[in-house]
Design a protein around this motif. Structure first.
Motif, mmCIF file in Angstrom:
data_model
loop_
_atom_site.group_PDB
_atom_site.id
_atom_site.type_symbol
_atom_site.label_atom_id
_atom_site.label_comp_id
_atom_site.label_asym_id
_atom_site.label_seq_id
_atom_site.Cartn_x
_atom_site.Cartn_y
_atom_site.Cartn_z
ATOM 1 N N GLY A 34 54.399 -40.123 -17.570
ATOM 2 C CA GLY A 34 55.624 -40.149 -18.268
ATOM 3 C C GLY A 34 55.128 -39.831 -20.156
ATOM 4 O O GLY A 34 55.533 -39.246 -20.555
ATOM 5 N N VAL A 35 53.898 -40.459 -20.334
ATOM 6 C CA VAL A 35 53.032 -39.593 -21.420
ATOM 7 C C VAL A 35 53.460 -38.137 -21.006
ATOM 8 O O VAL A 35 53.667 -37.590 -22.894
ATOM 9 C CB VAL A 35 51.812 -40.172 -21.865
ATOM 10 N N ARG A 36 52.581 -37.544 -20.570
ATOM 11 C CA ARG A 36 53.011 -35.577 -20.833
ATOM 12 C C ARG A 36 54.314 -35.401 -20.486
ATOM 13 O O ARG A 36 53.899 -34.857 -21.466
ATOM 14 C CB ARG A 36 52.077 -35.774 -19.463
ATOM 15 N N ILE A 39 55.221 -35.750 -24.282
ATOM 16 C CA ILE A 39 54.581 -34.512 -25.416
ATOM 17 C C ILE A 39 54.651 -33.487 -25.843
ATOM 18 O O ILE A 39 55.084 -32.337 -26.297
ATOM 19 C CB ILE A 39 52.297 -35.016 -24.843
ATOM 20 N N SER A 40 55.516 -33.026 -24.222
ATOM 21 C CA SER A 40 55.998 -31.831 -23.754
ATOM 22 C C SER A 40 57.302 -31.618 -24.656
ATOM 23 O O SER A 40 57.700 -30.245 -24.303
ATOM 24 C CB SER A 40 55.643 -31.562 -22.269
ATOM 25 N N GLU A 41 58.009 -33.066 -24.444
ATOM 26 C CA GLU A 41 59.055 -32.402 -24.824
ATOM 27 C C GLU A 41 59.351 -32.388 -26.742
ATOM 28 O O GLU A 41 60.249 -32.086 -27.378
ATOM 29 C CB GLU A 41 60.141 -33.838 -24.700
ATOM 30 N N ILE A 42 58.507 -32.924 -26.853
ATOM 31 C CA ILE A 42 57.733 -33.203 -28.900
ATOM 32 C C ILE A 42 57.311 -31.910 -28.443
ATOM 33 O O ILE A 42 58.287 -31.458 -29.834
ATOM 34 C CB ILE A 42 56.666 -34.023 -28.846
ATOM 35 N N HIS A 43 56.898 -30.982 -28.475
ATOM 36 C CA HIS A 43 56.159 -29.276 -28.094
ATOM 37 C C HIS A 43 57.437 -28.017 -28.209
ATOM 38 O O HIS A 43 56.367 -27.168 -28.273
ATOM 39 C CB HIS A 43 54.596 -29.348 -27.756
ATOM 40 N N ARG A 44 58.100 -29.142 -27.427
ATOM 41 C CA ARG A 44 58.388 -27.764 -26.805
ATOM 42 C C ARG A 44 59.782 -27.056 -28.435
ATOM 43 O O ARG A 44 60.423 -28.065 -28.747
ATOM 44 C CB ARG A 44 60.048 -28.122 -25.996
ATOM 45 N N ARG A 45 60.047 -25.900 -28.160
ATOM 46 C CA ARG A 45 60.976 -25.083 -29.505
ATOM 47 C C ARG A 45 62.075 -25.693 -28.826
ATOM 48 O O ARG A 45 62.825 -25.262 -27.999
ATOM 49 C CB ARG A 45 60.326 -23.846 -29.863
#
Length: 53
Positions: A34-36, A39-45
């Protein structure tokens, strides 16, 4: 407290003792996934639709 209730509680205690560590490990892995994902959602452009990256 009847003998059946005592037996059920003993079975529950043994089951928790045997499978407790496995359940904790599975919960930790689910939390890490869930954390991963977060994080991928936060860094997605954001997509602009113009084809540029």
């Amino acid at each position: 407290m009847t003998i059946h209730l005592v037996g059920d509680l003993l079975v529950l205690a043994v089951t928790l003792r045997v499978f407790g560590q496995d359940v904790l490990m599975m919960l930790r892995r689910l939390a890490a996934a869930g954390v991963r994902t977060g994080i991928s959602e936060i860094h997605r452009r954001p997509r602009t639709g113009k084809g540029d990256r």
